[in-house]
Design a protein around this motif. Sequence first.
Motif, PDB file in Angstrom:
ATOM      1  N   TYR A 124      -4.565  10.023   4.015  1.00 35.40           N
ATOM      2  CA  TYR A 124      -5.190  11.348   3.689  1.00 35.40           C
ATOM      3  C   TYR A 124      -6.729  11.188   4.158  1.00 35.40           C
ATOM      4  N   CYS A 125      -7.029  12.438   4.827  1.00 38.28           N
ATOM      5  CA  CYS A 125      -8.502  12.364   5.480  1.00 38.28           C
ATOM      6  C   CYS A 125      -8.893  13.779   5.850  1.00 38.28           C
ATOM      7  N   ASN A 126     -10.007  14.142   6.287  1.00 41.77           N
ATOM      8  CA  ASN A 126     -10.497  15.261   6.812  1.00 41.77           C
ATOM      9  C   ASN A 126      -9.694  15.611   8.218  1.00 41.77           C
ATOM     10  N   ALA A 127      -9.827  16.901   8.649  1.00 41.51           N
ATOM     11  CA  ALA A 127      -9.217  17.361   9.948  1.00 41.51           C
ATOM     12  C   ALA A 127      -9.723  16.755  11.268  1.00 41.51           C
ATOM     13  N   ARG A 128     -11.285  16.280  11.266  1.00 42.91           N
ATOM     14  CA  ARG A 128     -11.628  15.610  12.309  1.00 42.91           C
ATOM     15  C   ARG A 128     -11.337  14.159  12.494  1.00 42.91           C
ATOM     16  N   VAL A 129     -11.107  13.416  11.272  1.00 44.65           N
ATOM     17  CA  VAL A 129     -10.567  12.011  10.981  1.00 44.65           C
ATOM     18  C   VAL A 129      -8.955  12.053  11.523  1.00 44.65           C
ATOM     19  N   ALA A 130      -8.504  12.860  11.308  1.00 46.11           N
ATOM     20  CA  ALA A 130      -7.040  12.939  11.631  1.00 46.11           C
ATOM     21  C   ALA A 130      -6.868  12.919  13.126  1.00 46.11           C
ATOM     22  N   LYS A 131      -7.637  13.871  13.736  1.00 45.86           N
ATOM     23  CA  LYS A 131      -7.637  14.000  15.288  1.00 45.86           C
ATOM     24  C   LYS A 131      -8.156  12.640  15.844  1.00 45.86           C
ATOM     25  N   GLU A 132      -9.051  11.940  15.240  1.00 39.79           N
ATOM     26  CA  GLU A 132      -9.527  10.813  15.735  1.00 39.79           C
ATOM     27  C   GLU A 132      -8.430   9.595  15.664  1.00 39.79           C
TER      28      GLU A 132
ATOM     29  N   PHE B 252       1.273  10.945  -6.198  1.00 34.48           N
ATOM     30  CA  PHE B 252       2.496  10.131  -7.068  1.00 34.48           C
ATOM     31  C   PHE B 252       2.672  10.856  -8.245  1.00 34.48           C
ATOM     32  N   ASN B 253       2.271  12.237  -8.265  1.00 37.41           N
ATOM     33  CA  ASN B 253       2.189  12.805  -9.569  1.00 37.41           C
ATOM     34  C   ASN B 253       1.584  12.286 -10.702  1.00 37.41           C
ATOM     35  N   GLU B 254       0.582  11.379 -10.489  1.00 41.29           N
ATOM     36  CA  GLU B 254       0.057  10.574 -11.301  1.00 41.29           C
ATOM     37  C   GLU B 254      -1.405  10.686 -11.634  1.00 41.29           C
ATOM     38  N   ILE B 255      -2.222  10.830 -10.533  1.00 40.34           N
ATOM     39  CA  ILE B 255      -3.683  10.700 -10.263  1.00 40.34           C
ATOM     40  C   ILE B 255      -4.173  11.923  -9.541  1.00 40.34           C
ATOM     41  N   ASP B 256      -5.234  12.377  -9.853  1.00 41.79           N
ATOM     42  CA  ASP B 256      -6.021  13.616  -9.084  1.00 41.79           C
ATOM     43  C   ASP B 256      -6.983  12.909  -8.411  1.00 41.79           C
ATOM     44  N   VAL B 257      -7.219  13.407  -7.125  1.00 44.76           N
ATOM     45  CA  VAL B 257      -8.313  12.813  -6.172  1.00 44.76           C
ATOM     46  C   VAL B 257      -9.042  13.939  -5.984  1.00 44.76           C
ATOM     47  N   THR B 258     -10.376  13.965  -5.989  1.00 40.90           N
ATOM     48  CA  THR B 258     -11.425  15.096  -5.880  1.00 40.90           C
ATOM     49  C   THR B 258     -12.266  14.596  -4.587  1.00 40.90           C
ATOM     50  N   PRO B 259     -12.344  15.125  -3.597  1.00 43.98           N
ATOM     51  CA  PRO B 259     -13.072  14.529  -2.407  1.00 43.98           C
ATOM     52  C   PRO B 259     -14.525  15.163  -2.535  1.00 43.98           C
TER      53      PRO B 259
ATOM     54  N   LEU C 232       0.114  11.964   8.316  1.00 44.82           N
ATOM     55  CA  LEU C 232      -1.414  12.481   8.162  1.00 44.82           C
ATOM     56  C   LEU C 232      -1.455  13.662   7.364  1.00 44.82           C
ATOM     57  N   PHE C 233      -2.105  13.602   6.501  1.00 39.23           N
ATOM     58  CA  PHE C 233      -2.441  14.924   5.513  1.00 39.23           C
ATOM     59  C   PHE C 233      -3.811  15.163   5.243  1.00 39.23           C
ATOM     60  N   LYS C 234      -4.062  16.380   5.754  1.00 41.06           N
ATOM     61  CA  LYS C 234      -5.570  16.766   5.717  1.00 41.06           C
ATOM     62  C   LYS C 234      -6.017  17.317   4.464  1.00 41.06           C
ATOM     63  N   ILE C 235      -7.252  16.653   4.085  1.00 32.26           N
ATOM     64  CA  ILE C 235      -7.774  16.970   2.578  1.00 32.26           C
ATOM     65  C   ILE C 235      -8.568  18.183   2.624  1.00 32.26           C
TER      66      ILE C 235
ATOM     67  N   VAL D 279       0.871  -1.250   0.004  1.00 33.95           N
ATOM     68  CA  VAL D 279       0.082  -0.150  -0.066  1.00 33.95           C
ATOM     69  C   VAL D 279       0.895   1.149  -0.122  1.00 33.95           C
ATOM     70  N   ASP D 280       0.475   2.060  -0.839  1.00 32.19           N
ATOM     71  CA  ASP D 280       1.432   3.250  -1.048  1.00 32.19           C
ATOM     72  C   ASP D 280       0.868   4.611  -0.565  1.00 32.19           C
ATOM     73  N   ALA D 281      -0.306   4.418  -0.331  1.00 29.16           N
ATOM     74  CA  ALA D 281      -1.280   5.647   0.313  1.00 29.16           C
ATOM     75  C   ALA D 281      -2.679   5.054   0.882  1.00 29.16           C
ATOM     76  N   VAL D 282      -3.049   5.679   1.899  1.00 27.17           N
ATOM     77  CA  VAL D 282      -4.527   5.380   2.490  1.00 27.17           C
ATOM     78  C   VAL D 282      -5.224   6.528   2.048  1.00 27.17           C
ATOM     79  N   LEU D 283      -6.491   6.443   1.906  1.00 26.17           N
ATOM     80  CA  LEU D 283      -7.548   7.569   1.852  1.00 26.17           C
ATOM     81  C   LEU D 283      -8.430   7.098   2.839  1.00 26.17           C
ATOM     82  N   VAL D 284      -8.961   7.746   3.675  1.00 31.54           N
ATOM     83  CA  VAL D 284      -9.902   7.509   4.734  1.00 31.54           C
ATOM     84  C   VAL D 284     -11.245   8.252   4.499  1.00 31.54           C
ATOM     85  N   THR D 285     -12.353   7.500   4.539  1.00 33.88           N
ATOM     86  CA  THR D 285     -13.606   8.405   4.190  1.00 33.88           C
ATOM     87  C   THR D 285     -14.065   9.085   5.634  1.00 33.88           C
ATOM     88  N   HIS D 286     -13.938   8.224   6.810  1.00 45.10           N
ATOM     89  CA  HIS D 286     -14.437   8.633   7.984  1.00 45.10           C
ATOM     90  C   HIS D 286     -13.929   7.801   8.868  1.00 45.10           C
ATOM     91  N   GLU D 287     -14.204   8.374  10.458  1.00 41.21           N
ATOM     92  CA  GLU D 287     -13.521   7.604  11.475  1.00 41.21           C
ATOM     93  C   GLU D 287     -14.373   6.393  12.230  1.00 41.21           C
TER      94      GLU D 287
END
Length: 255
Positions: free
Chosen positions: A101-109, A141-148, A131-134, A68-76
């Motif tokens: 990668y997640c929103n600020a609330r999830v990062a805190k959790e 990866f300079n390859e794919i755009d992710v739109t929340p 943790l990277f806040k979306i 796994v190179d990166a994780v996207l989290v929908t919620h906590e």
Amino acid sequence: MLLKFLGTGTSQGIPVIGSRHPVCLSDNPKDKRLRTSAIITTDSGKKILIDCGPDFRQQMLTNKEENVDAVLVTHEHNDHIIGLDDLRPLIFKNKESMPIYCNARVAKEIKHRFPYAFIEHKYPGAPSFDLFKIDGTFRLFNEIDVTPIDIIHSEINILGFKFKNLAYITDASKIEESEKEKLKNLEVFIINCLRKTEPHHSHFILPQVLELVQELKPKKTYLIHISHHLGFHDEVETELTDNVHLAYDGLEIEF
């Protein structure tokens, strides 16, 4: 790129422990559903995990996934993050922290539930997360755009994700009109569908999903976060239109 469904079940999974419901007793592998998660393989071979629930270890081993190179989290909620500790072998193998990668609330959790991953002097076997806040569309990866996609799950705001012409949404109970604009005319629409008829306070049910599909007009739709109350996979498939399908664990689609 490829998306593989690692799990397509609701928070209890199917079969539910101790249940005698006919779907829980089914011998069809497509009726056996681990907690909802998916992994995307990019054109360069990078692996993007969407959510990391309690079945993560089993899902990776079953699907012979090794990185796994990166994780996207929908919620906590636990069925979406409680497997993060099982990323340790990959963190140790790659000798670097796992980007999440997640929103600020999830990062805190995440910091609250896995404090040992963030302390200065870690136990040698502890994981290490970055943790990277979306906040808007970002590039991986300079390859794919992710739109929340901002989604309502009962009383909290959670995230869906759009990649090229595919959108992945789980645990939705409402999508505001402004966010629907991002979801129109997709090639692939992945959306949660808990059961057939009885309304639920925090999840779409089948009539709501079919109405949404009619409104957004995706070319193909896959249903996830399914409970045993939706019914047998093979029977429900015959009741759906040609462009709407039940996803199942291990299914892989190209987009």
